[in-house]
Design a protein around this motif. Structure first.
Motif, short mmCIF file in Angstrom:
data_model
loop_
_atom_site.label_atom_id
_atom_site.label_comp_id
_atom_site.label_asym_id
_atom_site.label_seq_id
_atom_site.Cartn_x
_atom_site.Cartn_y
_atom_site.Cartn_z
N UNK A 117 0.82 -1.21 0.00
CA UNK A 117 0.00 0.00 0.00
C UNK A 117 0.86 1.26 0.00
N UNK A 118 2.02 1.21 0.67
CA UNK A 118 2.88 2.39 0.73
C UNK A 118 3.83 2.49 -0.46
N UNK A 119 3.67 1.60 -1.44
CA UNK A 119 4.41 1.73 -2.68
C UNK A 119 5.76 1.06 -2.72
N UNK A 120 6.02 0.13 -1.79
CA UNK A 120 7.34 -0.50 -1.72
C UNK A 120 7.41 -1.84 -2.44
N UNK B 100 -4.14 4.18 -6.88
CA UNK B 100 -3.28 4.62 -7.97
C UNK B 100 -2.07 5.41 -7.49
N UNK B 101 -2.14 5.97 -6.30
CA UNK B 101 -0.97 6.57 -5.66
C UNK B 101 -0.75 5.87 -4.32
N UNK B 102 0.49 5.58 -3.97
CA UNK B 102 0.74 4.88 -2.71
C UNK B 102 0.25 5.68 -1.50
N UNK B 103 -0.07 4.95 -0.46
CA UNK B 103 -0.37 5.57 0.83
C UNK B 103 0.88 6.27 1.33
N UNK B 104 0.76 7.55 1.63
CA UNK B 104 1.90 8.30 2.17
C UNK B 104 2.22 7.79 3.57
N UNK B 105 3.48 7.49 3.83
CA UNK B 105 3.86 6.92 5.12
C UNK B 105 3.63 7.86 6.29
N UNK B 106 3.47 9.15 6.00
CA UNK B 106 3.15 10.10 7.07
C UNK B 106 1.70 9.93 7.52
N UNK B 107 0.90 9.20 6.74
CA UNK B 107 -0.51 8.98 7.10
C UNK B 107 -0.74 7.53 7.54
N UNK B 108 0.20 7.01 8.31
CA UNK B 108 0.14 5.65 8.81
C UNK B 108 0.56 5.64 10.27
N UNK C 84 14.44 -7.96 9.32
CA UNK C 84 14.55 -7.01 8.22
C UNK C 84 13.32 -6.10 8.15
N UNK C 85 12.18 -6.64 8.53
CA UNK C 85 10.96 -5.83 8.57
C UNK C 85 11.09 -4.74 9.63
N UNK C 86 11.63 -5.09 10.78
CA UNK C 86 11.83 -4.11 11.86
C UNK C 86 12.77 -3.00 11.40
N UNK C 87 13.76 -3.36 10.62
CA UNK C 87 14.67 -2.34 10.10
C UNK C 87 13.94 -1.38 9.18
N UNK C 88 13.02 -1.89 8.38
CA UNK C 88 12.23 -1.04 7.48
C UNK C 88 11.33 -0.11 8.29
N UNK C 89 10.68 -0.63 9.31
CA UNK C 89 9.80 0.19 10.15
C UNK C 89 10.58 1.31 10.81
N UNK C 90 11.77 0.96 11.34
CA UNK C 90 12.60 1.97 12.00
C UNK C 90 13.11 3.00 11.00
N UNK C 91 13.55 2.54 9.84
CA UNK C 91 14.07 3.46 8.82
C UNK C 91 13.02 4.46 8.38
N UNK C 92 11.79 3.97 8.21
CA UNK C 92 10.71 4.83 7.72
C UNK C 92 10.01 5.60 8.83
N UNK C 93 10.47 5.39 10.07
CA UNK C 93 9.97 6.13 11.23
C UNK C 93 8.44 6.06 11.34
N UNK C 94 7.92 4.83 11.24
CA UNK C 94 6.48 4.62 11.34
C UNK C 94 6.05 4.76 12.80
#
Length: 318
Positions: free
Chosen positions: A162-165, A177-185, A196-206
């Protein structure tokens, strides 16, 4: 005389408000999407047991009930992910129509991948594309990609899609048609992430809301829901039932300790729906063949009742 007339007007206004029902559009998606196991299952439909009565008890009414199905042309297509994407498009179209009719969308899903169809529908439920916010309530992040996943399960990827990854075509089939902006999650109750998933969550500051935040309805809980409200046009609340304390979802294969109870989560959802812009609820992964005492189903009803009560309160303040 004037005082009497004023009293009559106030009584009439109160009666109208008290009798107003929250009209609900139920969307049942039997498609699973994962390459292993059956392509269609009964878990989603099984959540309807007793749900109409729970909705009525909360002051709601089912205005529409739709079970998602492939068209005759779709049935000629092959590939689990492709067919799931097509089903997601139909879910999105129905969700958009419900939103335009001001119905409370309630999605009942076999698994969390149906997230994309609801997001796509809400995005296109108005004359101009809507900025959709997502409250993701799950013991797991479902933030893996095909490159990071250990299981290969599509059900572990829908937030990342959903976030376009990942899997752009599937997202676009779902009308997103446009990914969910990660600022709206914001993620709620997430407590079991792959490395590796935890690293993605931390990197994207969810942002995270913990189980304790849910139980206490803490200042942080309110701050995050307000933040999401401020940056979105419409907010969708999504629940994977494995977020619950294992005592209330013992039949689920992916339980994680220290989850909220159904009553705690139902109250948190009620509060979420008192915020303006919260307009849809989705619930996934009901283990209907293994639900001793129907504890999980009762938790589902508490969540739905919470959404209806919260939305009624929200509308009364508009």
């Amino acid at each position: 005389m004037a005082a009497r007339m004023l009293g009559c007007l106030l009584l009439a206004a109160w009666s109208t408000l008290a009798s107003a029902e929250v009209e609900v559009g139920i969307l049942i998606n039997p498609y699973a999407g994962d390459r292993a196991g059956p392509a269609i299952g009964d878990d989603a439909a099984a959540m309807m047991q007793g749900t109409a009565a729970a909705i009525a008890a909360a002051g709601g009414r089912i205005a529409r009930e739709d079970t998602i199905a492939l068209s005759a042309e779709d049935e000629k297509q092959y590939g689990r992910w492709n067919r799931f994407g097509l089903a997601s498009g139909h879910l999105a179209d129905r969700a958009a129509a419900n939103y335009r009719s001001e119905l409370l969308n309630i999605g009942l899903y076999n698994n969390c991948s149906s997230l994309m169809g609801m997001l796509g529908g809400l995005r296109h439920g108005s004359d101009t594309p809507q900025r959709v916010g997502l409250v993701w309530i799950d013991a797991h992040g479902d933030y893996n990609t095909p490159e990071t996943t250990l299981s290969g399960m599509l059900g572990g990827m829908p937030v990342a899609i959903a976030t376009g990854d990942a899997l752009t075509r599937m997202r676009e089939q779902a009308r997103l048609d446009e990914p969910l902006d990660k600022s709206r999650l914001v993620m709620v109750g997430v407590r079991d992430l792959d490395k590796l998933e935890a690293q993605r969550v931390e990197r994207d500051q969810i942002p995270q809301i913990s189980t304790e935040d849910v139980r206490e309805l803490s200042d942080h809980f309110h701050a995050q829901i307000q933040r999401l409200t401020d940056v979105s046009d419409v907010v969708y609340v999504h629940v994977d039932l494995d977020v619950l304390d294992p005592a209330e979802v013992s039949g689920h294969p992916l339980t994680v300790p220290n989850g909220p109870t159904g009553a705690e989560l139902g109250e948190a959802i009620r509060v979420m729906f008192t915020y303006p812009k919260t307009r849809a609820l989705g619930i996934a992964s009901y283990p209907h063949t293994n639900d001793p005492g129907q504890l999980t189903l009762k938790a589902v009803h508490k969540m739905i009742e919470g959404a209806i009560n919260g939305l009624a309160e929200q509308r009364s303040e508009d």
